[in-house]
Structures are given as C-alpha cells and as structure tokens.
Design an enzyme around this catalytic site. Structure first.
Site, PDB file in Angstrom:
ATOM      1  N   CYS A  23       6.490   0.628   7.883  1.00 54.64           N
ATOM      2  CA  CYS A  23       7.630  -0.249   8.117  1.00 54.64           C
ATOM      3  C   CYS A  23       8.750  -0.021   7.119  1.00 54.64           C
ATOM      4  O   CYS A  23       8.588   0.621   6.087  1.00 54.64           O
ATOM      5  CB  CYS A  23       7.193  -1.714   7.962  1.00 54.64           C
ATOM      6  SG  CYS A  23       5.791  -2.145   8.979  1.00 54.64           S
ATOM      7  N   GLY A  74      10.294   3.512  10.800  1.00 54.69           N
ATOM      8  CA  GLY A  74       9.631   2.796  11.884  1.00 54.69           C
ATOM      9  C   GLY A  74      10.486   2.829  13.131  1.00 54.69           C
ATOM     10  O   GLY A  74      11.616   2.384  13.125  1.00 54.69           O
ATOM     11  N   ASN A  81       6.286  -4.803   4.593  1.00 56.24           N
ATOM     12  CA  ASN A  81       5.996  -3.375   4.578  1.00 56.24           C
ATOM     13  C   ASN A  81       4.809  -3.163   3.668  1.00 56.24           C
ATOM     14  O   ASN A  81       4.901  -3.388   2.466  1.00 56.24           O
ATOM     15  CB  ASN A  81       7.204  -2.586   4.060  1.00 56.24           C
ATOM     16  CG  ASN A  81       6.879  -1.109   3.911  1.00 56.24           C
ATOM     17  OD1 ASN A  81       6.016  -0.594   4.617  1.00 56.24           O
ATOM     18  ND2 ASN A  81       7.553  -0.438   3.001  1.00 56.24           N
ATOM     19  N   GLY A  82       3.711  -2.720   4.230  1.00 54.94           N
ATOM     20  CA  GLY A  82       2.551  -2.450   3.399  1.00 54.94           C
ATOM     21  C   GLY A  82       1.269  -2.692   4.143  1.00 54.94           C
ATOM     22  O   GLY A  82       1.244  -2.763   5.374  1.00 54.94           O
ATOM     23  N   CYS A 140       3.008   5.024  -4.160  1.00 52.79           N
ATOM     24  CA  CYS A 140       2.511   5.943  -3.123  1.00 52.79           C
ATOM     25  C   CYS A 140       3.242   7.276  -3.256  1.00 52.79           C
ATOM     26  O   CYS A 140       4.440   7.365  -2.975  1.00 52.79           O
ATOM     27  CB  CYS A 140       2.766   5.353  -1.740  1.00 52.79           C
ATOM     28  SG  CYS A 140       2.404   6.516  -0.416  1.00 52.79           S
ATOM     29  N   TYR A 172       6.921  12.844   1.712  1.00 55.40           N
ATOM     30  CA  TYR A 172       7.282  12.905   3.128  1.00 55.40           C
ATOM     31  C   TYR A 172       8.093  11.715   3.640  1.00 55.40           C
ATOM     32  O   TYR A 172       9.036  11.893   4.404  1.00 55.40           O
ATOM     33  CB  TYR A 172       6.007  13.023   3.952  1.00 55.40           C
ATOM     34  CG  TYR A 172       6.217  12.934   5.425  1.00 55.40           C
ATOM     35  CD1 TYR A 172       6.818  13.974   6.128  1.00 55.40           C
ATOM     36  CD2 TYR A 172       5.838  11.799   6.131  1.00 55.40           C
ATOM     37  CE1 TYR A 172       7.019  13.890   7.495  1.00 55.40           C
ATOM     38  CE2 TYR A 172       6.034  11.706   7.503  1.00 55.40           C
ATOM     39  CZ  TYR A 172       6.618  12.747   8.187  1.00 55.40           C
ATOM     40  OH  TYR A 172       6.816  12.653   9.529  1.00 55.40           O
ATOM     41  N   SER A 200      11.175  18.382   7.325  1.00 60.31           N
ATOM     42  CA  SER A 200      10.270  17.896   6.286  1.00 60.31           C
ATOM     43  C   SER A 200      10.099  18.872   5.129  1.00 60.31           C
ATOM     44  O   SER A 200       9.810  18.456   4.014  1.00 60.31           O
ATOM     45  CB  SER A 200       8.909  17.562   6.911  1.00 60.31           C
ATOM     46  OG  SER A 200       8.438  18.657   7.664  1.00 60.31           O
ATOM     47  N   ASP A 253       6.057  23.648   4.300  1.00 58.63           N
ATOM     48  CA  ASP A 253       6.012  22.338   4.950  1.00 58.63           C
ATOM     49  C   ASP A 253       5.502  21.337   3.927  1.00 58.63           C
ATOM     50  O   ASP A 253       5.070  21.697   2.828  1.00 58.63           O
ATOM     51  CB  ASP A 253       5.099  22.377   6.184  1.00 58.63           C
ATOM     52  CG  ASP A 253       5.506  21.309   7.209  1.00 58.63           C
ATOM     53  OD1 ASP A 253       6.385  20.471   6.884  1.00 58.63           O
ATOM     54  OD2 ASP A 253       4.962  21.329   8.318  1.00 58.63           O
ATOM     55  N   CYS A 255      -6.058   6.309   3.825  1.00 55.14           N
ATOM     56  CA  CYS A 255      -5.201   5.423   3.034  1.00 55.14           C
ATOM     57  C   CYS A 255      -5.460   3.992   3.493  1.00 55.14           C
ATOM     58  O   CYS A 255      -5.519   3.718   4.683  1.00 55.14           O
ATOM     59  CB  CYS A 255      -3.737   5.774   3.238  1.00 55.14           C
ATOM     60  SG  CYS A 255      -2.625   4.610   2.437  1.00 55.14           S
ATOM     61  N   CYS A 306      -0.381   6.458  -6.909  1.00 54.76           N
ATOM     62  CA  CYS A 306      -1.607   6.495  -6.125  1.00 54.76           C
ATOM     63  C   CYS A 306      -1.665   7.850  -5.431  1.00 54.76           C
ATOM     64  O   CYS A 306      -0.759   8.198  -4.662  1.00 54.76           O
ATOM     65  CB  CYS A 306      -1.621   5.373  -5.077  1.00 54.76           C
ATOM     66  SG  CYS A 306      -3.032   5.488  -3.939  1.00 54.76           S
ATOM     67  N   CYS A 333      -5.205   9.660  -1.265  1.00 53.93           N
ATOM     68  CA  CYS A 333      -5.412  10.447  -0.044  1.00 53.93           C
ATOM     69  C   CYS A 333      -5.770  11.895  -0.379  1.00 53.93           C
ATOM     70  O   CYS A 333      -6.352  12.599   0.440  1.00 53.93           O
ATOM     71  CB  CYS A 333      -4.197  10.367   0.885  1.00 53.93           C
ATOM     72  SG  CYS A 333      -2.617  10.717   0.108  1.00 53.93           S
TER      73      CYS A 333
END
Lengths: 474, 474, 474, 474
Positions: B17, B45, B119-120, B257, B263, B304, B366, B403, B453, B456
C-alpha cells in the site's frame, strides 16, 4: 524544392496514425492478433482504435475512441475466425476527437465493399476533394482517408485493382494505405516513402505494420520495408509486388520523415533501415562533438531524450545520470487539474532526483523544442532540486516550418525557434544555455541524407504544398 | 533474531500500500490534493484507491477498485472543501480484489467516528484477531486494517488519543497508520521503521506520505522522516510529536525493509535517508566490483534495473546500452491473451533493440529473481535478437524466505533460489551465467546496515513471526 | 398503544428493501436464480443490489450500487454453482447512497462466517447500538443490519443457532432477516409481522422472498407466508420451523404494515393473505361509497392509483378513463434537468390524454398524499389539457405521523396533511376538491384490521418507539 | 394497388425511428431540449440516439448506441448554446446495432454541411442506390438515410434548397426528414403521409417531432400536423411552407400507417388527427360489437392492449380487470437468461393476478399477433393462475404481409396468421378462442379510412414495391 507560406495550425507536435494488417492461409482469431499489433503501435495514436476483417464474405468492423486496450478489449471476449484484416490507431489532429474520424472506414461502392486504414497526409487532398465535391461526392469525416475511396468509386476502371492503381496515381503526399477488398489485403507506400511501412512473414502468415516493433511479437522469419512506391497484393500468404509509376518531378527521390527517427518511432523499431535507438545515440554523439556543453553531468528528459543522452555521454565522457524520472501512469484518463492547481499537474509527470542533481552542472538532452513551455517548467524543477547550471541540448535543429505530411506542428508564430535565437530561448526558459543539433550534423547521422524530408527545419519541401487548407464545406 | 517455518503464500512479489494525509489551516479542495498525492504513489498499489476527509463534523469517504485516475476521478468534478483527510492505494494480496478490502475504512465506535489508512503487515494480527473474535468482534474484511480499530473500540481508555496509544502498544510488525479522528490527523510509524513515512510542511499545510515523491508536488519547505515509533498529532498546521514506548525486545533497533530500496520505492524518492536511485546505483557498482561479468555491454531490464545498470556501467567502465525497451501502455486494463497466444503477451512488454545487441556479450541487470519465468523469456528474447552471451546480474541476494511485514513473496518452493544454485538457475533460464549481489555487499550500500530487515534473504527476522496464518473464521 | 414525539426525517416516502433466499438440494447457478428473484423485487429498492452464496465452504458475495440489471449483470457471465444463497435490493434512506450500506453484508466472527440480508427497521436499534458501542463494537455502515451480527458475535452461546435465537429475543421492531451460515439458510420474521415474507417450494428447491411475485417465476408447488415470529432453518430442501418466544407486551398481536397494501407491494403479489390488487380495488370502492366525487370520469394516476381507480369505477358506475399516461423509460439513470428547465422535467413522467379529458369533470385517484408538490403539477397538467373540474381522491387516510418500522416519511412539518384540512389542500394544489379514505374505511378493506399497523395515519404505534434517533458517533 | 412477392425479413415487429427538431430565435441550450424531446420518443427507438446542432457556423453532432438517457446524458453536463438542431432515436433493423447506422448523420458536400435525421423507409432506395453506386457514390452505412444526401450532392442544382426539392421528387416510400443546413431547419413529410410528423410553436421557438407527445413538454401554443407532401423551411421561429409536386400515381392520396394507431404511437399522442388512445378504445369497442367473447372478465395485455380493453369493457359491459401486470424495469440492459432458464425469463415480464383470475372466463385483449410465441406463454400463465377459459381478442386484423415502409415484420412464413385460421391459432397457443378485428371494422375506427395504408393486413400496397432488396455491394 518548394517553399511554404503561412497558414493556421494549432496544437503541439502530434503524430497521425499507425496501421497494421494481417493475412493468413487459414482462419486465425484475427481481431486478437490485430489487437496485439496495434497495442505495439499505441505510441503512434492514442485517440481511437479500430479493426476491420473479412468474415463470411463481408467486412466486419469495430472502432471506438480511446486507447487500444479500452477501445477494443471487449471485442476480444470471443473468437472471431478470419483470414485477413486491418487495424488502425489514430491521433485526432483537428480539435475534437470524433468517432466519425476513427479508422478503418468501411464503404460499399461500385467496386464492392472496401475497408481502408491510412497513415499519412495527402498534399493535394484539398484539390481532389474540391473536385470530388463538385462532382457530387459527400464526405462524412474530416480526414483524408475517405478521399481514396471516393476516387476508386469514381474511377471508370471497372475492376477494383485497376481502379486502385489508377487512383493512387492521382494522389500526392505522404501515405501508407492498407486496403481490404474481399479477402485480399493491399499495402501501398507513397513513392517518396515519407512514412515507414514494413512487411514480415511467418509460417503461413503475412504481417504489415507501420513499425517493426509491431511485427516482432509474431517472431517473423523475415522482415523488410515495403518499398516507396511499392504496391503489395496479399492473398493468404502469397505476396504479389508491383510498383506505382514514377512521376517525373520526384522520380527516384525519397523523402523519409526524419522526425520518425528523432521522435515518433519506438526506439526498438528499425525505420528506414536504421535502428531508431542507434540513430538517436548518434545524434547525441553529434551534439557532444559539435557543441559540447560545460555540464559535468548529462541527463535525458525521459523517455524522448534517453537514447540521445546515452550517445552524448559515450561520446563526451561526461557522466550519464537518470536525474529526471517520469510517472508512466500518466495516461489519457488523467484528470486535468483545476486551474488553481495547474502547476501541481505539471509536476506530476517529471520528477528530479534531488541528490543526484544538487550542486551539479547539468546538461539536459531532449529531442526537440516546440513552444518551450514544458522546458521552462523542467528547468525550474532542476534548479529547485539544486542544479547549479542547466544547459539544454536538443537532438534536432530548430523547428521552424509546418509539416504538410502528417505531423501537427504549431503555427510559425508559436514555435519558439521562430521568435528567438538560442540565447534568447535560454533566457526565456531560464536555462544557462540552449543549443540545437545542426541540420548538417543531423543529416550526418543517417545514411543517404538526401533521402530524407527535413522541411520542418529547412522549409524546403520535397513536393509542392498548398498555401492554405480548403474547408470542404463551401 | 527469529527463524521462520514454512507456510503457504501465493503470487509474485507485490507490495501492499501507499498512504497520504493532508492537514491544512484553512479549507482546501482536499480530495483533489489527495488525488495528486496518491497518483504519485500509484506504483505502491494499483488495485483500489480511496480517500476520506472531514467535512461538517463528519467523515466523508469514497473508495473504488482500479487505478487512482479511474477510481477517484469522477469525485473531482466538484470542489469539496475540507481541512484534513487521508488517502490510500492498495494491492490486493489475497486473490480477489474485493472492494470490501479497499481503504481508508471508516467506522463509528465508542471513541467516535474514525477513518484509517494502513501500509504494512502486523505480525501478531492472528493472535489479536483471535482474541477479538473470541470477545465478540466481527470482521468485515480480510485485512489487518480493521484490527487497530477494534482494539481502540475495546480499549477501556475513554479518550480516543489514549486508546490509540494503548492499542499501538499491543500490535507488532510493520505499520504506517494514518488515522483521522474529528479534525485531527494522526500519523504513526512502527518502532522498527519497516515502511517509509515522511512528513512535509508548506505554508499552512502539512502533508504525510509513504514516499517523498508524493510530497514533492506540493513544493514543501521542509521534509523529514516520521521517526520509527513516532506518533504525530496534527491539527491544522500544528504538529505535536510523541513516541511509542520502546519494548525491551526491540528497543533502539530498526528494521527498515531493504526491498523498498531494491525495488518498491520510486527512484526519485528519498527513503530511509537515502536517495533510492543513488543506492541502486551503488548496488550496481557493488556487482561490478565483486562479480564482474564477462559481458562487453551492460543493459538494464527497464525500469527496475535502470539505476543499478547505470551504477554497474560507471563502476566497470563497460558500455551502457538501452538494449531492452518497455511498452508503458501496458496497464491494468490490459487483456490477458488467450492461452494460444500467451507467448505473444510476454513479448508485448519487453522488446530487444536488435542492432544494439546482435553479436554482443550482454550483461543484463535486474533487481531480483523470484520464480525465474520472466527472466527465461527475457533471455530468449535477447538471444533471438542476436546476443552472443547473456549474463544476468541481480542487484539483490537470492530471495529465499517469506516476508511477514507486507511483501507478498511466493512460497519457499516456488522461489527459484531455494531450488537451485546460481549455475543451476543459469541453466534453467538459459543464461550463460547468473550472479547475485551478496548480502554483505548489499549491506555495504546503505548507512547503518544493521538498521535494515533483510529477512527475505537471510531468514533472520527482526521480531518473532508466526508459523502459519490463522483463518479468522472458526 | 404508544405515541410518538417529533424528530427529524427527510425525503419522500420510500421503502427500504427486498430480500430473496434460495436453498436447493443440488448445485444450481444460484447467482442467476437470485438475480431473477431480485429483479422481481426491484420496486422495493433501486439504489443497490447484492448477493451472497455458499461455495466451497466459504461465502462469496458481490454488491454494487444501481438497479439489479446493472449492479449484478456482469456477475452472470459465468456459471457459479452453489446450493444456497441470499440476495437484497435496497433503498438508501439516509441521503447518500453509500456502497458501504449495500447488502447482504458478510462478516467473520466467533460463530464463523455469516451473511445477512435485512428488510425492516428495528425500533430499539439505538439502544442496542449504544450498548454495543459502549462495549467496544465498531460499526462500518449506517444501517441496522450490522446490529444483529454484533449481537450474535457477542452472545455467550457458543453455537450459531443458539446465539441467533437469543439475539432475536433482544431486538424489537420490524424485520425480515435472511441469514446464511455455512450451508444453512435461516429466514426470520418479526413477531408482529410488519413486513411480508413468503416461502415457496418446488422440486428440490426452497425459495424465500419479500413478496410472492418473486416466487412466481419459479412456479412453486406451494407458497405460504413465513409466520410472524417464525424461524425457518433450511438445509437443501428440508425446512425446520420454530418460533420466537412471544413477549408479553405484544403476545398474539400483529402489526402488518398497511402501507404495503396501499402502495409498496406489487399488485400481483399476495401480501398478508390478500391479493394486493384486489385490496386496492376495494379501497377505491370504499371511496366511491363514502365520498363520491362529482366527477363524471375517473382516471388513475399511473401506476400507483390504477387498482383503486378500477375499484372506484366499478363501484360508482362512473366511466373509467386512462386520462394520464406515464413514461416508463424514466429510470434511475435519468438526468435531472437544469434548474431553468425543471418544469420540463416534471412533465416528462406524466402526460395527459387531452382528447379524453377536455371538457370533463375528472376524478383522479392516487394512493396517498405526502407533500402535495407532485399533485399540484398533475392538477395543472389536467387543467391545461382542458379538464373542467379536477377532484382528487386518495385511497388512504391523511399521512401525519412518522414510521419507525422501515418507511421513510418526511417530517411532520412537511406532510401537507399536518398543515392543512382537505379543503385547504385542494386550494393549495389547485384541485376542486380533495378527499381521503377514512381510516375506518381503510380498515374495512382488510380481514382482521386489528392485525395492521396504521400508525402513520393514527399515531398509535404497535410497540414503544424512541423519541429521537441516536447518532452512533459520540 | 400493388401486390407483393416473398422476400426474406427477420425479427419481430419493430419500428424504425423517431425524429425531433427545434429552431429558436435566440440561443438556447439546444442539446438539452432535444434530449427531452427524444426522451419522449424513446418508444420509437431504443438502439441508438443522436443529436446535431448548429454552432459557430458549423454542425456539431453526437451519436451513441443505447437509450437516450445513457447515450446522450454525458453530453448534457455543460451548456451548448445554439439556435437550431435535430435529434433521432433508432431501432436497428438489420441484426447488429452498428454505431455507423446511428443518426443524425452529418456530411460535407458541394451544397455545404448538411445533417439529416430520417424516420421511414424508401421504397425505391435500391434502384436509386444502384444508380448512385454505379455513378461512383460510396455508402458508409446500411441505412436509407445516406441516400437523400447523395442525391442532393449529385443534383445539378447549385443551391441547397433547390437540390433538396428536386431530390425529394426522386424518392418514393415513407419518409419524414429533418434536415439541418446552416442555420435552417427543413422538415419534410412524404406525399402519402405514411409516418406522423407534427409541428408546434411557442414564444420564439418552433418544434417538429414524430409525435405530439414530444411537443407537449414544451407547452406549445399551437400544434398541427406537417401535411403530407409539405416542406417546411424554418429559420428562427419563422416558418415557410411549400409543397412537393404531386405525382400522378398518388395524387391526392394518403397512406397513413394504421399500425401507428394500433401499436407504435404513444397513447397520449395525437396522430393523423386522432387521439391514439381514443382510437384504440374504439377498436376495443368494435371487437365487442362484432365478435363478443364469452368471457365474463376482460383484461388487457399491458401496456399494448390497455386502451382497447377499456373500450371493449365499456362497450360490452363486461367487467374490466387488471389481471396481468408488467415489470417495467425490464429494459434494454436486461440480461438474457441462459438457455436452461429461458422460461423464467418469459415469466419476468408478465405476471398474472391470481385471485382476480382464478375460476373466471377471461377475455384477453392485445393489439396484434405476430408469431404467437409470447401469446402462448401468456395463455399458459393465465391458466396456471386458474383461469377457466381464455379468449384472445386482437385489436387488429391478421398480420400477413410484409411492410416496405419502415416496419420490420417477420417473414410470411413466420407470421402465424399465414399458417393458421383463428381456430387453428387458438389450438396452437392453447386459447379457447382467438378472434381478430376485421379490416372493415378497423377502417371504421378512423375518419377517412381510405387515407390509410393497411397493406400488412391486405397485401394492397399504396405504391409499387420491390420484389427483393438489393445488396449494395456487388
């Protein structure tokens, strides 16, 4: 060479159209294939989209305003088997975006049912239209496209093919026609080769399109340009080629629109035998060679200046930076801000990358300069982001003359390059300097530069043009 | 640090979000301002959009599925004066895109009327939801967002502000909340600072948003991050700041994050104190330093990989080329090709620039590798365009763990990096080589790497996570 | 009997809702069947429509604003097999037509997933809501409908069925609930029987609906009313009936809404054991008996006065004439005329048949008189068409009191019958005379008149009503 | 009189079009006024709607598929000042509902810009089209409407007015043309007066429309028919009338379409000098006189049989009952049921009032009988509702011949009256008896019966008709 006289045109530079045709040996879901092809030509026209294809002996057509995805999507819910069809994307060039002007158009006449998709602009359409109107023809749109159909219907030649050839002999200017008659697809490119048109072939299927990017999808085994003055008659996957008779005035000459290479075509297309992207890189390199900027960082205006900026950076050794980003969600459905917030609106498209710019002397590369209003906003954004100097370099010469072959260029008065020298332009838009690629350098970027029309820069037209357009209503 | 256990998640990486809040001293056309802000957050989003604002003592809200321009546009036909409001853009992360899940949500409870945009992803939501449900609460959506509102309504603290603070103490995980209560706007960021949240100020107006790119439009005089664990209470343009009490387990720690930098965020944003674009360039440079590719041409996967490729090129001296272009008209309204034509569909998004690629040894950059399916198609495209060698470099380490803080990552089994080593991946996608940025090198790209963090990649979670999600229905 | 006190309500008379439920032994395309049923209940609610059905152990739901055909149509493109589901059509009764208020609503709670569709109005909802809100419940809509779900979730009874029964014991007022829980459909009607609810059965399928007209489509083998206070539990085609415990205050009493017979229900429905059309004819006959008009021609206001006018004509021997026609294309999508042309707008709905009216003394029959504004326009139309005299007869008594059971009636001040006697009304609307059916005569038109609520005419309410509504926000 | 020969036509009876024109002395918001007028003509065409008006020396037009409210509504958001314009509603009569066939059409030709709206069907269009096509005209639609414009453009007369008059002399059949040329509105009705066309006047404004119901809105001071063969030239509010020269074959004759009175026109309109409603009542009375039914209750099929049933009841003394009701929400957006549920679909439109019908001997009155399929369903519904006997009476003679003047009638084979005698029809549809109004009785319902075309009943055509339609493509 011919010279122009003033007339009234409005709006910024916009391009007319893109065309796509497919002919297969067996039934395929033709509307879907046309949809994909047109989607790849979306950059050539975002106002309306349409398709026409042959089914059970009749031509079925569908057109709507809007982008390809919305205009044609609901058509794809079912399978529509067909062997041959054509499609079109269109810019409206005269104010309102009337559905009446969407293409392909379909008519019934004494040569049968015919559908036509057209990219270009005829230079003698007013004269021909005047004559047809005098003879009792009625026009339902404000486009050139009806014209050829009227001529064909009026032709004394009883057969469609003969009539088509005769009538093509009557028209002048820039054109790529895709014509559907029965189950035959005709593809025609004008003798001067103003607009690009390519043909590809893949097992049992022939595809014709404005740009190679629309063919790539189909992984063609071979691709070539439709030659200027060439007429292709395609049935199934069989292609018969013939040629329009050369006219004395233009015999052996070419007039490829150089603006296709500068701005219109997609960078991954190959147009007039050149990779569009590589030609643009060359333009950037030419700027670096001829008119190096004192900037210590070169940034493109995305996406139109991306290739040239890369060429400039490589040639000059100046560091390339993505100092401006672009919001790609900005589409046709976007709401115009209220006047009170107009400036917000401008800032929603281009965004500076502050930390990359701050304190630097920036060379900004864009493709061309029309009125200068957007550039002024962009320079302001860069200065707010901390740029110490802003030098604007254009990968084209000053735009000063109207186009009569399909490009909408504002009036002579509105073109900033007609009012001001580069230094004056720099002052007006707030840049530290502004420089244009010279016409000579631009010509140096292409093979056989004499094969190009550069009239919008030079005022030298490759064929006679009218003084003023004639309204079709008397 | 905490370790995860397997669970089921579907779909590719998608972000949850974006949020936007505005508070002004005087009435402005708040929905229009929120519209522009949300438009700049569209990349966060694209499934639904909504706004809620204060007017005449009540909260007015509007939500719809679709992109910002279509979902909210017809709301902008009139002026809606208001001093304070919030907005939201959302990805649907659980299959269907139900309007019920669109935000902001508005509820009436014993603390009055409250609207919330989030958002989260809360890591203890299942536990709390289970308890609330046991206590008789009803949930109308499948999102975390209702949770905080239930907690507030259940709080014995009679005042809204006190209840909000208490309840924030109960929740764990990643969150940025914008809460509208009466004419007061609250903005809260979790103590670990998973997601970005920034605040800006401009004459008489305060703006809060997920990313700086949404504030830039308003030309703020100052911008800063909302601090992790900070609670802002905003009335008019007056901002009062307080802090969530630190918890022992995470006191003083941060868990930004890192995928926001890799990204999610827009390159022109500044996130966690870094220019997103410049961090990405650094990642590219790190690849060049640690794992140089034999390629003699470096090309980004647009968009990206653009920043990282530029960084790689600068650091390595290898020539940068725009060898792949992207069709930006490809939006949400795009029709999925029929199965028979699925491969066409893949080719409509990315296009090789044949003449730039042919015969070259290509290094493709990428941002990350998820399942590997798109990369396989891309490698094939490049080879068809004549690339002699194709070396894929990723500006992130192998993605191997789920995640729990708001990013949808496919299951462990689907992640190609859990199945194969780089050489195996290269074989599977048809590349000559595949290399990932090392976690150490990635950490070297940011200041204070311990504040991030990277679960992932590492499986080390900054706070306890659940084994498996609990369905809210018993 | 209980008496009312003033409160604020707005808008003309509008009815709340219609409900439809279907349960089958085997999978059917349930959304399609619900669609047809709801379509037949369209007159009971035109603001939004929705369905919810059981599939693969979950409840799937879809709701949208608009009429049934537009709100639900795109849902019908595919087959959605299911055995049980419910549907709803709704009027918005509080200004804006918020999607949030559309039904059925679906929630997850400690009793599992539940969907609810409701027709009616609870008279103690404010008290219960206040208590729930005090206890920490949050409300996401402004409807009564959430209330029962909150109560069920709060019930200490662990089983859904037990909780449902307990909670029904807490609520008062008018209600017909259709509740979907797992694969079981519950249908409940309040003990006083305010709103109609009928059940039909046909080979392997059970249908419940607000009116018989929605069942007729399915050609049921048998139809009966759901009894006041009855609870039906339906699984497949098996129906288990039980009863709500009677309350002392209302034991054995009934309070059928007499306005269902006067205006709301479709004339081909059978409601409260009566043919709606035949009761209306009887009302017309009563007017003829008690208060014959001097008119020599009787014409209905289409369509609301059609049945009564026929009854009047038969009873009086006065000639019936279709002197007014109605444009049935006038739907919800209709554009409101600009202020300058408002009067045109009024004339687009009703049209006099000039030659049938000119020179005649007209008795016009309508069902009821609210503010009198439309009647004034209608009288003017008739006079312009040449009517010599216009006598208005209403098939109901003067409307003077608010309804607390689901009918939106304007405030006491706005009701013309609270301001003026019949002669005064006649003067205000320009008629030669105005007469109402007496309450006594109205009661004479139905069997067991004491079983009806006539509070909007008499002010005598069948159960206690609140003084004023409580806003749910504090 | 002329006789017909078989040809292929499909579909049930449908009517072509409605037209509306307005001319004012000063600028008004013309699109809005046309919108209201067309809305009142909606029953004459529900497939597409369009308007064209004069503004700043040009003709502006807008057309779309759909009903008036949806097709034209968004056009009404702004004021569009104009003094003169025309509008059109249309049925598609040839399968697909192509936007290309929507009207008014606008063309440019040697007589200037012309817009045309047409209601009718030319009987010599194939011959004229063939000749125009041979001469090189192209047709872009499949309608008659282009034809007149082509003739005008081909006319050697240099002035528009002269050309119009000449060309009207060439065409035969049924037509009402509204033509916009510059700021002049022409209204023309064919010499036989097939279709209705009326003109009204109100302070400074002139309105022309297919039916009086569209004029009533504007409260005209005077209304009259445009005479058969009359040409009105309207500028501002000044009307100049002239006449088409009579042709020998039809001199002084009239051929009003009697089906306008039977079915097409709105009952509140006055058509061919008759109140439509009163004529229909007379038809009902004639049935009662000539062919009384043994039924003891007469019920109309709503709405088409309402007027005749009233006439029947009055004349026979048999009790009138509203024994069938109709769901008026059934519009064009309605979804066709899936085949499995088709019978449900039929039952959604007509509903029996069981208690009014049960045990009675019913006389049902409808306007006409085409294929008999709907009647069979209706008879079944009535029997299921308990009717003891069902006697169908039609207020028109047996339909047996095609119409060449604008009414779509199924093929000769499909018309049930061509296959069966009344008793056979009764058996096929399940009725106890079926009787038609005799042609003689029908003629007795109108003044000057010889002024009517009754060819669909008699096969005697008022002017020569073609054997078969010619496709315009060769």
């Amino acid at each position: 060479m011919f010279h122009w006289r003033v007339e009234d045109r409005t709006d910024a530079i916009r391009h007319h159209c893109g065309v796509m045709g497919i002919s297969a040996e067996e039934d395929v879901n033709l509307p879907e294939l046309l949809f994909y092809g047109l989607f790849s030509l979306q950059h050539r026209g975002q106002e309306s989209a349409g398709i026409a294809y042959h089914r059970h002996g009749r031509i079925v057509s569908y057109r709507d305003v809007g982008m390809v995805a919305s205009a044609l999507s609901h058509y794809l819910k079912e399978n529509h088997p067909s062997r041959v069809g054509i499609g079109h994307v269109r810019y409206s060039t005269h104010g309102t975006n009337k559905l009446e002007n969407a293409q392909p158009i379909v008519v019934s006449c004494n040569k049968g049912e015919i559908s036509l998709a057209h990219n270009g602009n005829l230079s003698n359409s007013d004269e021909l239209t005047r004559s047809l109107i005098a003879g009792g023809s009625i026009f339902q749109s404000t486009t050139d496209t009806e014209l050829l159909l009227h001529l064909i219907a009026r032709s004394p030649r009883p057969d469609f093919r003969g009539a088509l050839l005769d009538c093509l002999g009557l028209i002048e200017g820039a054109y790529c026609f895709l014509v559907l008659h029965g189950d035959t697809l005709f593809a025609v490119r004008d003798p001067l080769g103003f607009r690009p048109l390519v043909i590809g072939r893949r097992d049992g299927m022939v595809m014709v399109a404005s740009e190679t990017c629309a063919l790539g999808l189909f992984q063609p085994e071979e691709i070539r340009e439709v030659e200027p003055g060439e007429i292709l008659e395609i049935q199934g996957s069989r292609i018969t080629s013939s040629r329009l008779p050369d006219r004395p005035a233009t015999a052996g000459r070419r007039a490829h629109c150089i603006f296709e290479l500068i701005y219109f075509a997609r960078p991954d297309s190959e147009v007039f035998g050149h990779s569009v992207h590589l030609v643009r890189k060359r333009m950037g390199a030419m700027i670096a060679r001829d008119d190096p900027s004192p900037g210590d960082l070169v940034i493109p205006v995305p996406d139109s200046g991306s290739s040239a900026a890369l060429g400039y950076a490589n040639a000059s050794g100046v560091e390339l930076e993505h100092g401006l980003t672009r919001n790609h969600y900005m589409g046709r459905t976007f709401i115009q801000p209220t006047p009170a917030l107009r400036e917000l609106g401008v800032r929603m498209k281009l965004h500076p990358v502050r930390q990359a710019i701050a304190g630097r002397r920036i060379t900004v590369i864009d493709d061309s300069l029309v009125r200068g209003t957007t550039s002024r906003q962009m320079v302001r954004l860069l200065r707010e982001a901390g740029a110490r100097e802003v030098h604007l370099r254009l990968s084209s010469p000053p735009l000063r003359f109207p186009c009569f072959f399909g490009i909408d260029i504002p009036t002579r008065e509105e073109l900033i390059a007609n009012r001001l020298e580069p230094d004056g332009i720099a002052r007006e838009i707030g840049a530290d300097s502004v420089r244009f690629l010279s016409l000579e350098a631009l010509r140096g970027c292409v093979d056989r530069p004499d094969d190009y029309c550069t009239a919008c820069f030079s005022g030298e037209y490759p064929c006679p043009v009218m003084d003023a357009p004639v309204h079709r209503t008397n």
